[in-house]
Design a protein around this motif. Structure first.
Motif, PDB file in Angstrom:
ATOM      1  N   ALA A  20       0.887  -1.145   0.428  1.00 60.12           N
ATOM      2  CA  ALA A  20       0.266  -0.201   0.033  1.00 60.12           C
ATOM      3  C   ALA A  20       0.936   1.227   0.035  1.00 60.12           C
ATOM      4  N   TRP A  21       1.906   1.294   0.952  1.00 54.92           N
ATOM      5  CA  TRP A  21       2.869   2.086   1.026  1.00 54.92           C
ATOM      6  C   TRP A  21       3.761   2.274  -0.259  1.00 54.92           C
ATOM      7  N   TYR A  22       4.269   1.655  -0.544  1.00 51.47           N
ATOM      8  CA  TYR A  22       5.604   1.439  -1.615  1.00 51.47           C
ATOM      9  C   TYR A  22       4.946   1.046  -2.584  1.00 51.47           C
ATOM     10  N   GLY A  23       4.616  -0.151  -2.916  1.00 47.83           N
ATOM     11  CA  GLY A  23       3.904  -0.534  -4.167  1.00 47.83           C
ATOM     12  C   GLY A  23       3.769   0.196  -5.210  1.00 47.83           C
ATOM     13  N   HIS A  24       2.892   1.039  -5.153  1.00 52.20           N
ATOM     14  CA  HIS A  24       2.863   1.725  -6.462  1.00 52.20           C
ATOM     15  C   HIS A  24       4.273   2.572  -7.388  1.00 52.20           C
ATOM     16  N   LEU A  25       4.984   2.818  -6.092  1.00 51.13           N
ATOM     17  CA  LEU A  25       6.140   3.681  -6.367  1.00 51.13           C
ATOM     18  C   LEU A  25       7.038   2.031  -8.122  1.00 51.13           C
ATOM     19  N   GLN A  26       6.899   0.992  -7.806  1.00 49.49           N
ATOM     20  CA  GLN A  26       6.911  -0.187  -8.622  1.00 49.49           C
ATOM     21  C   GLN A  26       6.220  -0.348  -9.648  1.00 49.49           C
ATOM     22  N   PHE A  27       4.917  -0.124  -8.901  1.00 53.62           N
ATOM     23  CA  PHE A  27       3.910  -1.166 -10.051  1.00 53.62           C
ATOM     24  C   PHE A  27       3.791   0.052 -10.771  1.00 53.62           C
ATOM     25  N   VAL A  41      -4.412   5.756  -7.747  1.00 54.37           N
ATOM     26  CA  VAL A  41      -3.290   5.513  -7.233  1.00 54.37           C
ATOM     27  C   VAL A  41      -3.184   5.392  -5.203  1.00 54.37           C
ATOM     28  N   ILE A  42      -4.111   6.429  -4.870  1.00 59.19           N
ATOM     29  CA  ILE A  42      -4.960   6.271  -3.192  1.00 59.19           C
ATOM     30  C   ILE A  42      -5.298   5.830  -2.967  1.00 59.19           C
ATOM     31  N   LEU A  43      -6.783   5.364  -4.117  1.00 62.43           N
ATOM     32  CA  LEU A  43      -7.278   4.188  -3.776  1.00 62.43           C
ATOM     33  C   LEU A  43      -7.447   3.202  -3.979  1.00 62.43           C
ATOM     34  N   ILE A  44      -6.610   2.680  -4.745  1.00 58.52           N
ATOM     35  CA  ILE A  44      -6.001   1.235  -4.873  1.00 58.52           C
ATOM     36  C   ILE A  44      -4.945   1.320  -3.804  1.00 58.52           C
ATOM     37  N   SER A  45      -4.289   2.539  -2.711  1.00 60.80           N
ATOM     38  CA  SER A  45      -3.971   2.062  -1.785  1.00 60.80           C
ATOM     39  C   SER A  45      -4.616   1.973  -0.696  1.00 60.80           C
ATOM     40  N   TRP A  46      -5.118   2.890  -0.631  1.00 56.10           N
ATOM     41  CA  TRP A  46      -6.464   2.493   0.703  1.00 56.10           C
ATOM     42  C   TRP A  46      -6.862   1.286   0.374  1.00 56.10           C
ATOM     43  N   GLY A  47      -7.705  -0.075  -0.348  1.00 60.21           N
ATOM     44  CA  GLY A  47      -7.741  -0.466  -0.427  1.00 60.21           C
ATOM     45  C   GLY A  47      -7.038  -1.578  -0.014  1.00 60.21           C
ATOM     46  N   LEU A  48      -5.815  -1.749   0.006  1.00 64.30           N
ATOM     47  CA  LEU A  48      -4.548  -2.603   0.300  1.00 64.30           C
ATOM     48  C   LEU A  48      -4.627  -2.262   2.536  1.00 64.30           C
ATOM     49  N   GLU A  81       7.084  -2.801  14.587  1.00 66.86           N
ATOM     50  CA  GLU A  81       8.621  -2.301  13.752  1.00 66.86           C
ATOM     51  C   GLU A  81       8.878  -3.266  13.621  1.00 66.86           C
ATOM     52  N   VAL A  82       9.690  -4.191  14.291  1.00 64.65           N
ATOM     53  CA  VAL A  82      10.493  -5.265  13.448  1.00 64.65           C
ATOM     54  C   VAL A  82      10.552  -6.189  12.451  1.00 64.65           C
ATOM     55  N   VAL A  83       9.177  -6.220  12.884  1.00 63.47           N
ATOM     56  CA  VAL A  83       8.227  -7.241  11.781  1.00 63.47           C
ATOM     57  C   VAL A  83       8.210  -6.121  10.265  1.00 63.47           C
ATOM     58  N   SER A  84       7.557  -4.751  10.714  1.00 64.38           N
ATOM     59  CA  SER A  84       7.725  -3.722   9.266  1.00 64.38           C
ATOM     60  C   SER A  84       9.125  -3.899   8.609  1.00 64.38           C
ATOM     61  N   LEU A  85      10.387  -3.291   9.606  1.00 62.46           N
ATOM     62  CA  LEU A  85      10.833  -3.450   8.402  1.00 62.46           C
ATOM     63  C   LEU A  85      12.153  -4.820   8.089  1.00 62.46           C
ATOM     64  N   THR A  86      11.490  -6.399   8.569  1.00 68.85           N
ATOM     65  CA  THR A  86      12.167  -6.776   8.183  1.00 68.85           C
ATOM     66  C   THR A  86      11.230  -7.278   6.463  1.00 68.85           C
ATOM     67  N   VAL A  87      10.375  -7.543   6.496  1.00 68.34           N
ATOM     68  CA  VAL A  87       9.060  -7.173   5.725  1.00 68.34           C
ATOM     69  C   VAL A  87       9.466  -6.523   4.441  1.00 68.34           C
ATOM     70  N   PHE A  88       9.870  -4.908   4.652  1.00 69.80           N
ATOM     71  CA  PHE A  88       9.766  -3.835   3.936  1.00 69.80           C
ATOM     72  C   PHE A  88      10.861  -4.936   3.449  1.00 69.80           C
ATOM     73  N   THR A  89      12.669  -4.924   3.971  1.00 65.35           N
ATOM     74  CA  THR A  89      14.203  -4.843   3.100  1.00 65.35           C
ATOM     75  C   THR A  89      14.014  -6.155   2.463  1.00 65.35           C
ATOM     76  N   LEU A  90      12.754  -7.301   2.910  1.00 64.97           N
ATOM     77  CA  LEU A  90      12.619  -8.638   1.966  1.00 64.97           C
ATOM     78  C   LEU A  90      12.545  -7.890   0.522  1.00 64.97           C
ATOM     79  N   CYS A  91      10.587  -7.124   0.615  1.00 67.56           N
ATOM     80  CA  CYS A  91       9.828  -6.906  -0.082  1.00 67.56           C
ATOM     81  C   CYS A  91      11.051  -5.793  -1.008  1.00 67.56           C
ATOM     82  N   ALA A  92      11.326  -4.951  -0.728  1.00 60.78           N
ATOM     83  CA  ALA A  92      12.752  -3.935  -1.176  1.00 60.78           C
ATOM     84  C   ALA A  92      13.880  -4.445  -2.422  1.00 60.78           C
TER      85      ALA A  92
END
Length: 123
Positions: A20-27, A41-48, A81-92
Motif C-alpha cells: 500500500a505504501w510503496y508498491g505503487h512506486l514499483q507498479f 493510486v490512492i484508492l488502490i493503496s486504501w484498498g490494500l 516495527e521489527v516485523v515492518s522493517l523486516t518485511v519492507f527490507t525483504l520486499c525492497a
C-alpha cells in the motif's frame, strides 16, 4: 501460541502495508497502472490498507496482555516495527529489486534486536 499468531498476523499485515505504501512506486511499470492518476493510486493503496488493518487489529487484540496475550503495548509496538522493517527490507531487495542490503542496514537491524532485548527484559 498467541504470541506466534500475533507475529504471523503482523507479518501478513505488513505485507499489505508495504504494498500500500510503496508498491505503487514499483507498479507504475505496469501499463494499466502507469495510466492511473494520483486519486486512482490512492484508492488502490486504501484498498490494500484495508487488508493491512484486517490482520493488524486482530494481531494486537490477540497479543495484548489484557486480552490474554503475552505482550504489553510497548512490546507489541516494538514487534510491529521489527516485523515492518523486516518485511519492507525483504520486499525492497527481493520483490521490488530496487535496493541492496548494505552493512548499515545490517547494523541497524542489529540495533533493533538490541531494542527488542531492552524492551522485553524484566528489570
Amino acid at each position: 501460541m498467541k504470541g506466534l499468531v500475533t507475529i504471523a498476523l503482523l507479518t501478513i499485515s505488513n505485507l499489505f502495508m508495504t504494498f500500500a505504501w510503496y508498491g505503487h512506486l514499483q507498479f507504475k511499470k505496469l501499463a494499466w497502472f502507469s495510466k492511473l492518476g494520483l486519486i486512482g493510486v490512492i484508492l488502490i493503496s486504501w484498498g490494500l490498507a484495508f487488508f493491512e488493518y484486517v490482520f493488524q487489529v486482530p494481531a494486537n487484540r490477540i497479543g495484548f496482555e489484557e486480552n490474554g496475550g503475552p505482550y504489553n503495548l510497548f512490546q507489541l509496538k516494538v514487534i510491529q516495527e521489527v516485523v515492518s522493517l523486516t518485511v519492507f527490507t525483504l520486499c525492497a531487495v527481493y520483490v521490488f529489486k530496487t535496493d541492496k542490503l548494505g552493512w548499515n542496514h545490517v547494523l541497524g537491524f542489529g540495533l533493533l534486536v538490541a531494542a527488542v532485548y531492552v524492551i522485553f527484559r524484566k528489570w
